[in-house]
Each structure stands twice: as C-alpha cells, then as structure tokens.
Design a protein around this motif. Sequence first.
Motif, PDB file in Angstrom:
ATOM      1  N   GLY A   1      -3.900  -0.028  10.318  1.00  0.00           N
ATOM      2  CA  GLY A   1      -4.518   1.239  10.088  1.00  0.00           C
ATOM      3  C   GLY A   1      -3.566   2.170  10.758  1.00  0.00           C
ATOM      4  O   GLY A   1      -2.845   1.926  11.494  1.00  0.00           O
TER       5      GLY A   1
ATOM      6  N   VAL B   1      -6.997  -0.692   7.187  1.00  0.00           N
ATOM      7  CA  VAL B   1      -6.461  -1.929   6.250  1.00  0.00           C
ATOM      8  C   VAL B   1      -7.528  -2.557   6.348  1.00  0.00           C
ATOM      9  O   VAL B   1      -7.837  -3.310   7.393  1.00  0.00           O
TER      10      VAL B   1
ATOM     11  N   ASN C   1      -6.185  -0.706   1.554  1.00  0.00           N
ATOM     12  CA  ASN C   1      -5.968   0.651   2.673  1.00  0.00           C
ATOM     13  C   ASN C   1      -6.985   1.514   1.916  1.00  0.00           C
ATOM     14  O   ASN C   1      -6.808   2.000   0.987  1.00  0.00           O
TER      15      ASN C   1
ATOM     16  N   CYS D   1      -8.598   5.159   2.850  1.00  0.00           N
ATOM     17  CA  CYS D   1      -8.254   6.393   3.444  1.00  0.00           C
ATOM     18  C   CYS D   1      -9.135   7.252   3.196  1.00  0.00           C
ATOM     19  O   CYS D   1      -9.413   7.742   1.980  1.00  0.00           O
TER      20      CYS D   1
ATOM     21  N   CYS E   1      -6.847   5.942   7.962  1.00  0.00           N
ATOM     22  CA  CYS E   1      -6.575   4.899   6.711  1.00  0.00           C
ATOM     23  C   CYS E   1      -6.864   3.554   7.407  1.00  0.00           C
ATOM     24  O   CYS E   1      -6.278   3.450   8.460  1.00  0.00           O
TER      25      CYS E   1
ATOM     26  N   GLN F   1       0.121   6.149   4.007  1.00  0.00           N
ATOM     27  CA  GLN F   1      -1.209   6.213   3.223  1.00  0.00           C
ATOM     28  C   GLN F   1      -2.013   7.101   4.017  1.00  0.00           C
ATOM     29  O   GLN F   1      -2.950   7.606   3.502  1.00  0.00           O
TER      30      GLN F   1
ATOM     31  N   GLY G   1       0.854  -1.276  -0.059  1.00  0.00           N
ATOM     32  CA  GLY G   1       0.147  -0.044   0.119  1.00  0.00           C
ATOM     33  C   GLY G   1       0.778   1.323   0.103  1.00  0.00           C
ATOM     34  O   GLY G   1       0.624   2.211  -0.628  1.00  0.00           O
TER      35      GLY G   1
ATOM     36  N   PRO H   1       1.156   1.179   7.351  1.00  0.00           N
ATOM     37  CA  PRO H   1       0.391   2.210   6.615  1.00  0.00           C
ATOM     38  C   PRO H   1       0.470   3.545   6.682  1.00  0.00           C
ATOM     39  O   PRO H   1      -0.410   4.504   6.276  1.00  0.00           O
TER      40      PRO H   1
ATOM     41  N   ARG I   1      -2.400  -8.214   3.983  1.00  0.00           N
ATOM     42  CA  ARG I   1      -2.857  -7.007   4.020  1.00  0.00           C
ATOM     43  C   ARG I   1      -3.295  -6.850   2.611  1.00  0.00           C
ATOM     44  O   ARG I   1      -2.392  -6.569   1.673  1.00  0.00           O
TER      45      ARG I   1
END
Length: 422
Positions: A227, A330, A381, A383, A328, A292, A8, A289, A378
């Motif tokens: 996340g 996941v 994502n 967001c 964000c 992201q 991601g 993440p 994963r």
Amino acid sequence: VLIIGSGGREHCLGWKIKQSPQCGRLYFAPGNGGTSFLGENVDINIKEPKAVANFVLNNHIDFVVIGPEAPLVGGLVDELSKEDVLAFGPSRELARLEGSKIYAKELMQSLGIPTAAFKVFNSSVSALKYLRQRKYPAVIKADGLAAGKGVFVVDNYQAAEEAVEEIMVKKKFGSAGERILIEDFFAGEEASLLVLTDGETIVPLASSQDHKRAYEGDRGPNTGGMGAYSPAPVLEGEIMQRAQDMIFKPLIEGLRKKGAIYRGLLYGGLMIKEGIPYVLEFNVRFGDPETQAVLPRLKSDLLEALVKTAQGHLSEVSLEWDRKACVCVVLASGGYPGNYERGKEIRGIEAAEEDAFVFHAGTKLDEERSRLLSNGGRVLNVCALAESLAEAKQKAYHAIEKIHFENMFFRRDIADKALKRS
Ligand code: GLY
C-alpha cells in the motif's frame, strides 16, 4: 501508445494516459484483467526487445511506456530508438542505476550524494571474513536485479552468513548475486520521491510512502509493496527541496558531465534521518504501488509529460497537483509473498468503484470474459482521494469491504505513520 507490463502500476499509467486528448489506440503487453477494458492486451515476449520492436513497427505505435525494470535493463529503449521509435525510460547503460546496486553506490559516492557507507565483495570467503569483524546490524545486497528480494537486514554474524550463503553460494538470484554490497544499517523513516527528468530539467512528482512488509506494524516478510499514500508528510517542505538539491540535481548533472543523458523516471528510495534524505536505492521506473497513490492526484496531462520527457523537452512541462490526499491499499492472494493461490473469483469491484479507483494487478478474465479471476500475488489496488489522509484512508477501506475473493488479505494500517505524525 503501448504500455509494457502487467501490474497495478501499468493499469494506473494506462488509466491516466487514456485521459489525454493525444491518446489514440492503447495497447498493453501483456496487461491484466483491468487493462483489457482500457485498451487491447497483446501477448508479446517483453523480455525480447526485437519482438517488442517488431510489434511496434507492425502496428504503427508512436510511443512506448515501459513499466518494469527488467526490459529497461535488457535494453528495450536502445532497441526501439534504433528503429526511431520514441520510448519512455532510460537506456540500458543508465538502467544500471537499478540493475547494478554497486554501479549506483559507486556513482553516488563519487558525486557526494548522501547514502550509507558500503563495501563490495566478489567472493563469499572475503565477505565472510569482513562480516566476522564488523558491527551489526548490517545490510547485505545482491548486486543485480532480484525482484525486490535481494536485500537482507541482518542483526548478527550468523544471519549474515546465511544471507551470503543464499546469495553467493546457493546462487538464489543467479548471476545477480555474483557480487554483493555490505552496507551500514540506517534507522529512519522511508519515503519515495519519483522525478521526471530529460537529463537536464527535473520535475518531481508528488511525494509518497510505500509499505513493504506483508503485515501490519511493518512485520513479516518483504513484498513488492502492500500500500502507499501521497503526500508523505515526512518528505514535505524543506526535506523535499533537500532531496532535489542533494540527490537528484547532482546525479543528473554528474551523469550529463560524463555524456550520459538520463531520460525517464528516476525513483529515489530514501531514508530520512535527522532531516537529511539518504538514498537507499534508485529505481529507473515508476514505483508500484506508489504510482497508484500519486497519479490520481495529478491534474495535468501525463501522456504529454512523458512524451516531452522522452523528447528532451521537459522544460516545457509543469505539473499541477490536486491538494487532496490519496491512499492506496493492496489486496493480496492467500500465501503471498510466498507461494500464493490463483484462479479465485473476484467480486464487488463495480460497487467499490463508487467510492474509489480500483487498479488491477494479478487479475485475468476467464475464457468467456464473464468472470474476473485472481492471477498473481498482489491482485488489486484500491485507491481513494479525499480532503485529508484520514478521510482517504477511511474511504479506501470502506470500498474494500465491498470486494471479495477467497483468502484475500490486506494491511489495515496504510497511512498510519503519516496520521500519527500529524
Ligand atoms: N514500491 C517499491 C518499488 O516499486 O520498487
């Protein structure tokens, strides 16, 4: 531009880099289902620096951005600079800040950077002897790269013995576990601060917080991160300044005095305790993440900032941030972070994108390029940006309702720590 990696983080880096007027053709190695819509996915062995350098030279690539840690620790930037190719990331020597936890701790200790007290052990016998007489909880860490799985928080001798057995006797992480660190345990709130540096200038990115455990309420096994959100209130104001003054400035200056110029992104995994930021670990690349959650808030040209960092001209860059917050979440495959499922058809991304950014991680297109399939632990994502963290959270979870794949799971409490605080 070539982006190395398939998560991601790399999809998000590519999305932002593609917005730059300076970005021409964009390649990902190996990329994922989502990156194939932004640029060209290429199948080269990213563990092999020479294979990457050959591809770069044959395709006249001007700039290489390296997402994951392993190619950095393996010397990809050194190989590319031998060929006069500009690359974003530290040299092999400085990638040891992530590649050897012992190197990082000893450096922090010598520079007076706040971090937990520690001891180093080369054998299970001496480690167990020490563990029999020390206080608990304690933290046991494999020295080398272990894909985020080499850290054990133990409450008693029995659990400590099991951790040492896994790392040093069964060699679960191979040579990464030849030496271990045993550290004091810290209670506090974790946050991530990512900075760009060219070895002289330091430009922090917006603060963020990851959620490493698999299940709500920070329960269950550790994952790569379920996340993130940005900004992280725990790191705002005075603490943000302290993190720079007490951690990043002494580190970068200390290295420079030794003749070591760190160029790239430096990620501080921090624990905030009684107003002081302590370093849990350094990473030598963008967080996943966290990236992201952070990059959708960046208004400036990311490609230009990365190029200037790599060239040693970061003083010419200032980054402008959207005041909006980003959350964000996941979406993971059934079974993750253990043995997880693959090959599940994913639906609903286009509908979700009406309200949110969807960055792909473990996805791939089927042979006809007609269906998107899950292909990792994963998977996506989701967001969302909004005026407040509460609204961003609501928007992200609303978008998730539109996405489906069999046995998909996600945490429903991303950003709750910040919301409770406010
Ligand atoms: N989010 C944790 C990491 O990137 O290492």
